[in-house]
Design a protein around this motif. Structure first.
Motif, PDB file in Angstrom:
ATOM      1  N   ALA A 158       0.833  -1.203   0.000  1.00 55.72           N
ATOM      2  CA  ALA A 158       0.000   0.000   0.000  1.00 55.72           C
ATOM      3  C   ALA A 158       0.871   1.257   0.000  1.00 55.72           C
ATOM      4  O   ALA A 158       0.612   2.206  -0.745  1.00 55.72           O
ATOM      5  CB  ALA A 158      -0.928  -0.006   1.206  1.00 55.72           C
ATOM      6  N   LEU A 159       1.917   1.265   0.812  1.00 57.92           N
ATOM      7  CA  LEU A 159       2.795   2.436   0.890  1.00 57.92           C
ATOM      8  C   LEU A 159       3.579   2.650  -0.401  1.00 57.92           C
ATOM      9  O   LEU A 159       3.931   3.778  -0.732  1.00 57.92           O
ATOM     10  CB  LEU A 159       3.758   2.279   2.069  1.00 57.92           C
ATOM     11  CG  LEU A 159       3.114   2.362   3.460  1.00 57.92           C
ATOM     12  CD1 LEU A 159       4.132   2.028   4.534  1.00 57.92           C
ATOM     13  CD2 LEU A 159       2.508   3.740   3.697  1.00 57.92           C
ATOM     14  N   GLU A 160       3.837   1.559  -1.120  1.00 60.02           N
ATOM     15  CA  GLU A 160       4.548   1.666  -2.388  1.00 60.02           C
ATOM     16  C   GLU A 160       3.611   1.904  -3.566  1.00 60.02           C
ATOM     17  O   GLU A 160       4.052   1.972  -4.712  1.00 60.02           O
ATOM     18  CB  GLU A 160       5.372   0.402  -2.627  1.00 60.02           C
ATOM     19  CG  GLU A 160       6.536   0.258  -1.649  1.00 60.02           C
ATOM     20  CD  GLU A 160       7.350  -1.003  -1.852  1.00 60.02           C
ATOM     21  OE1 GLU A 160       8.483  -1.055  -1.346  1.00 60.02           O
ATOM     22  OE2 GLU A 160       6.852  -1.946  -2.518  1.00 60.02           O
ATOM     23  N   GLY A 161       2.310   2.024  -3.277  1.00 58.93           N
ATOM     24  CA  GLY A 161       1.345   2.305  -4.328  1.00 58.93           C
ATOM     25  C   GLY A 161       1.057   1.127  -5.233  1.00 58.93           C
ATOM     26  O   GLY A 161       0.610   1.316  -6.374  1.00 58.93           O
ATOM     27  N   ARG A 162       1.263  -0.074  -4.751  1.00 59.08           N
ATOM     28  CA  ARG A 162       1.037  -1.264  -5.558  1.00 59.08           C
ATOM     29  C   ARG A 162      -0.341  -1.859  -5.246  1.00 59.08           C
ATOM     30  O   ARG A 162      -0.932  -1.587  -4.199  1.00 59.08           O
ATOM     31  CB  ARG A 162       2.118  -2.309  -5.291  1.00 59.08           C
ATOM     32  CG  ARG A 162       3.477  -1.899  -5.809  1.00 59.08           C
ATOM     33  CD  ARG A 162       4.412  -3.102  -5.845  1.00 59.08           C
ATOM     34  NE  ARG A 162       5.124  -3.298  -4.599  1.00 59.08           N
ATOM     35  CZ  ARG A 162       5.824  -4.388  -4.321  1.00 59.08           C
ATOM     36  NH1 ARG A 162       5.861  -5.394  -5.181  1.00 59.08           N
ATOM     37  NH2 ARG A 162       6.467  -4.495  -3.177  1.00 59.08           N
ATOM     38  N   ARG A 163      -0.836  -2.691  -6.144  1.00 63.85           N
ATOM     39  CA  ARG A 163      -2.120  -3.357  -5.910  1.00 63.85           C
ATOM     40  C   ARG A 163      -1.973  -4.304  -4.727  1.00 63.85           C
ATOM     41  O   ARG A 163      -0.898  -4.859  -4.474  1.00 63.85           O
ATOM     42  CB  ARG A 163      -2.550  -4.119  -7.155  1.00 63.85           C
ATOM     43  CG  ARG A 163      -1.685  -5.333  -7.442  1.00 63.85           C
ATOM     44  CD  ARG A 163      -2.037  -5.965  -8.765  1.00 63.85           C
ATOM     45  NE  ARG A 163      -1.315  -7.234  -8.942  1.00 63.85           N
ATOM     46  CZ  ARG A 163      -1.112  -7.828 -10.100  1.00 63.85           C
ATOM     47  NH1 ARG A 163      -1.577  -7.286 -11.210  1.00 63.85           N
ATOM     48  NH2 ARG A 163      -0.456  -8.978 -10.173  1.00 63.85           N
ATOM     49  N   LEU A 164      -3.066  -4.501  -4.001  1.00 61.74           N
ATOM     50  CA  LEU A 164      -3.011  -5.279  -2.776  1.00 61.74           C
ATOM     51  C   LEU A 164      -3.202  -6.781  -3.005  1.00 61.74           C
ATOM     52  O   LEU A 164      -2.683  -7.591  -2.237  1.00 61.74           O
ATOM     53  CB  LEU A 164      -4.051  -4.764  -1.780  1.00 61.74           C
ATOM     54  CG  LEU A 164      -3.889  -3.290  -1.374  1.00 61.74           C
ATOM     55  CD1 LEU A 164      -4.893  -2.935  -0.288  1.00 61.74           C
ATOM     56  CD2 LEU A 164      -2.460  -2.991  -0.919  1.00 61.74           C
ATOM     57  N   TRP A 165      -3.923  -7.167  -4.028  1.00 63.93           N
ATOM     58  CA  TRP A 165      -4.064  -8.608  -4.275  1.00 63.93           C
ATOM     59  C   TRP A 165      -2.781  -9.093  -4.935  1.00 63.93           C
ATOM     60  O   TRP A 165      -2.140  -8.389  -5.711  1.00 63.93           O
ATOM     61  CB  TRP A 165      -5.296  -8.904  -5.128  1.00 63.93           C
ATOM     62  CG  TRP A 165      -5.296  -8.307  -6.498  1.00 63.93           C
ATOM     63  CD1 TRP A 165      -5.723  -7.068  -6.858  1.00 63.93           C
ATOM     64  CD2 TRP A 165      -4.850  -8.936  -7.703  1.00 63.93           C
ATOM     65  NE1 TRP A 165      -5.578  -6.869  -8.205  1.00 63.93           N
ATOM     66  CE2 TRP A 165      -5.042  -8.005  -8.749  1.00 63.93           C
ATOM     67  CE3 TRP A 165      -4.316 -10.191  -8.003  1.00 63.93           C
ATOM     68  CZ2 TRP A 165      -4.716  -8.298 -10.074  1.00 63.93           C
ATOM     69  CZ3 TRP A 165      -3.998 -10.482  -9.321  1.00 63.93           C
ATOM     70  CH2 TRP A 165      -4.193  -9.549 -10.331  1.00 63.93           C
ATOM     71  N   HIS A 166      -2.390 -10.330  -4.599  1.00 67.29           N
ATOM     72  CA  HIS A 166      -1.053 -10.772  -4.981  1.00 67.29           C
ATOM     73  C   HIS A 166      -0.946 -12.292  -4.862  1.00 67.29           C
ATOM     74  O   HIS A 166      -1.826 -12.955  -4.310  1.00 67.29           O
ATOM     75  CB  HIS A 166      -0.023 -10.127  -4.057  1.00 67.29           C
ATOM     76  CG  HIS A 166      -0.209 -10.512  -2.614  1.00 67.29           C
ATOM     77  ND1 HIS A 166      -1.188  -9.959  -1.819  1.00 67.29           N
ATOM     78  CD2 HIS A 166       0.428 -11.423  -1.832  1.00 67.29           C
ATOM     79  CE1 HIS A 166      -1.136 -10.506  -0.609  1.00 67.29           C
ATOM     80  NE2 HIS A 166      -0.169 -11.393  -0.596  1.00 67.29           N
ATOM     81  N   ASP A 167       0.151 -12.816  -5.344  1.00 70.96           N
ATOM     82  CA  ASP A 167       0.489 -14.233  -5.192  1.00 70.96           C
ATOM     83  C   ASP A 167       1.226 -14.391  -3.864  1.00 70.96           C
ATOM     84  O   ASP A 167       2.315 -13.828  -3.693  1.00 70.96           O
ATOM     85  CB  ASP A 167       1.385 -14.665  -6.352  1.00 70.96           C
ATOM     86  CG  ASP A 167       1.744 -16.147  -6.298  1.00 70.96           C
ATOM     87  OD1 ASP A 167       1.593 -16.773  -5.234  1.00 70.96           O
ATOM     88  OD2 ASP A 167       2.209 -16.683  -7.334  1.00 70.96           O
ATOM     89  N   PRO A 168       0.664 -15.138  -2.893  1.00 68.85           N
ATOM     90  CA  PRO A 168       1.317 -15.275  -1.589  1.00 68.85           C
ATOM     91  C   PRO A 168       2.739 -15.818  -1.667  1.00 68.85           C
ATOM     92  O   PRO A 168       3.550 -15.559  -0.774  1.00 68.85           O
ATOM     93  CB  PRO A 168       0.395 -16.247  -0.833  1.00 68.85           C
ATOM     94  CG  PRO A 168      -0.930 -16.094  -1.499  1.00 68.85           C
ATOM     95  CD  PRO A 168      -0.629 -15.844  -2.946  1.00 68.85           C
ATOM     96  N   ARG A 169       3.049 -16.548  -2.715  1.00 68.67           N
ATOM     97  CA  ARG A 169       4.389 -17.119  -2.851  1.00 68.67           C
ATOM     98  C   ARG A 169       5.433 -16.069  -3.179  1.00 68.67           C
ATOM     99  O   ARG A 169       6.639 -16.343  -3.098  1.00 68.67           O
ATOM    100  CB  ARG A 169       4.382 -18.204  -3.933  1.00 68.67           C
ATOM    101  CG  ARG A 169       3.483 -19.394  -3.616  1.00 68.67           C
ATOM    102  CD  ARG A 169       3.285 -20.281  -4.820  1.00 68.67           C
ATOM    103  NE  ARG A 169       2.605 -19.578  -5.900  1.00 68.67           N
ATOM    104  CZ  ARG A 169       2.290 -20.136  -7.069  1.00 68.67           C
ATOM    105  NH1 ARG A 169       2.596 -21.401  -7.302  1.00 68.67           N
ATOM    106  NH2 ARG A 169       1.665 -19.423  -8.002  1.00 68.67           N
TER     107      ARG A 169
END
Length: 231
Positions: A179-190
């Motif tokens: 969030a602080l880096e402005g990236r999307r929050l959904w992601h690959d946990p790996r």
């Protein structure tokens, strides 16, 4: 401008012989390796040299720079409190407890997660996977970020001009960084960059975030460590 750093420390390895997603369940303590990870991180922050000779700890990064830690706060869960203990002892500080640093809520808490040998073989669990963007199986990503940032803000104020260590869990730390880096929050946990015993360091000038650092003081202990995340 006053410089303040807030370190988000992921707890050490957990004793989890059943391999379940332990989430917020009580009683999940550090393993022997996890306790060593916690001590290695404490030594790293305190500037203890790795040294040499037969008694040297190969897991400890050479450093010698003692950090200016004045605040130590941890999630109320046992594994986080146990990870915070050697850090607090190294700086002669009490351990605060903040529920905003808790592990994410998860429908699969207490279950193993897998298709052939875990909870996904049961159809009743499938609806919880319908929306990975929220996510549908647990606490919304945005809610995790909100509570974590509130905890960071309070720690920054308490340690103003110094450094704070907040002991939390992989998912809340990683989501906060994204969030602080402005990236999307959904992601690959790996693909999370948040290893056991790692430090995600938020550097502030006044109230403005000016940098994010990451290091793994206990990297030498990660080989063979459990890969089952808490949530």
């Amino acid at each position: 401008m006053v410089a303040t750093t807030v370190h988000l420390l992921r707890h050490g390895e957990v004793h989890n012989p059943e391999g379940v997603l332990y989430g917020r369940l009580p009683g999940y303590r550090l393993s022997d390796a996890g306790a060593r990870m916690a001590q290695v991180v404490a030594d790293y922050l305190a500037g203890v040299e790795a040294g040499s000779g037969p008694d040297a700890d190969p897991a400890l990064e050479a450093g010698g720079v003692r950090r200016d830690v004045t605040v130590v706060v941890a999630s109320p869960l046992q594994r986080a409190q146990e990870t915070a203990a050697p850090v607090a002892a190294a700086f002669g500080l009490p351990i605060g407890s903040d529920p905003r640093l808790l592990e994410a809520e998860n429908h699969f808490q207490g279950l193993t997660f897998g298709v052939g040998d875990g909870s996904l073989r049961h159809v009743r669990h499938w609806p919880y996977l319908r929306n990975p963007f929220r996510p549908s199986w647990g606490e919304p990503y945005t809610q995790q970020v909100e509570r974590m940032l509130a905890a960071v803000a309070d720690a920054r104020a308490a340690a103003r001009g110094h450094e704070a260590v907040l002991v939390s869990h992989q998912l809340p730390i990683w989501i906060t960084r994204m969030a602080l880096e402005g990236r999307r929050l959904w992601h690959d946990p790996r693909r999370r960059q948040c290893a056991l015993g790692s430090l995600t360091s938020l550097r502030f000038e006044g109230d403005t975030l000016v940098g994010i650092g990451y290091c793994e003081p206990a990297a030498a202990l990660l080989a063979g460590a459990s890969t089952v995340a808490g949530a």
